[in-house]
Design an enzyme around this catalytic site. Structure first.
Site, short mmCIF file in Angstrom:
data_model
loop_
_atom_site.label_atom_id
_atom_site.label_comp_id
_atom_site.label_asym_id
_atom_site.label_seq_id
_atom_site.Cartn_x
_atom_site.Cartn_y
_atom_site.Cartn_z
N CYS A 277 -1.46 -1.07 2.57
CA CYS A 277 -0.45 -1.96 3.09
C CYS A 277 0.91 -1.55 2.54
O CYS A 277 1.02 -1.27 1.35
CB CYS A 277 -0.79 -3.39 2.67
N PRO A 278 1.93 -1.45 3.37
CA PRO A 278 2.01 -1.85 4.78
C PRO A 278 1.83 -0.70 5.77
O PRO A 278 2.07 -0.87 6.95
CB PRO A 278 3.44 -2.40 4.88
#
Length: 84
Positions: free
Chosen positions: A21-22
């Site tokens: 993430c992201p």
């Protein structure tokens, strides 16, 4: 668990394995943008946060999360791009 691989044919595949993430969702934005309306994208990810992020991405932007699966720490998603 269904055998989705044999019943859904993806128009494109995003392999975000090994990314955290992201990054998977950032890549997903680009792949969906390049997909034709109604197209089906298969996403392969290893980051557990995608279980939360990808469904939210679909709801927020109006795409359909057709199927999602988990197989031995790999997360699979089939996303149909909304019609324009």
């Amino acid at each position: 668990m269904t055998d989705t691989d044999s019943t859904l044919t993806a128009d494109a595949v995003l392999d975000a394995s090994g990314l955290n993430c992201p990054e998977p969702v950032m890549m997903l934005h680009q792949y969906v943008r390049d997909l034709s309306a109604g197209g089906l994208l298969k996403v392969i990810a290893t980051d557990p946060s995608t279980r939360r992020d990808i469904p939210k991405f679909c709801v927020f932007l109006g795409h359909e999360l057709v199927e999602q699966q988990e197989q031995s720490g790999t997360y699979l998603y089939w996303i149909r791009k909304k019609l324009d």
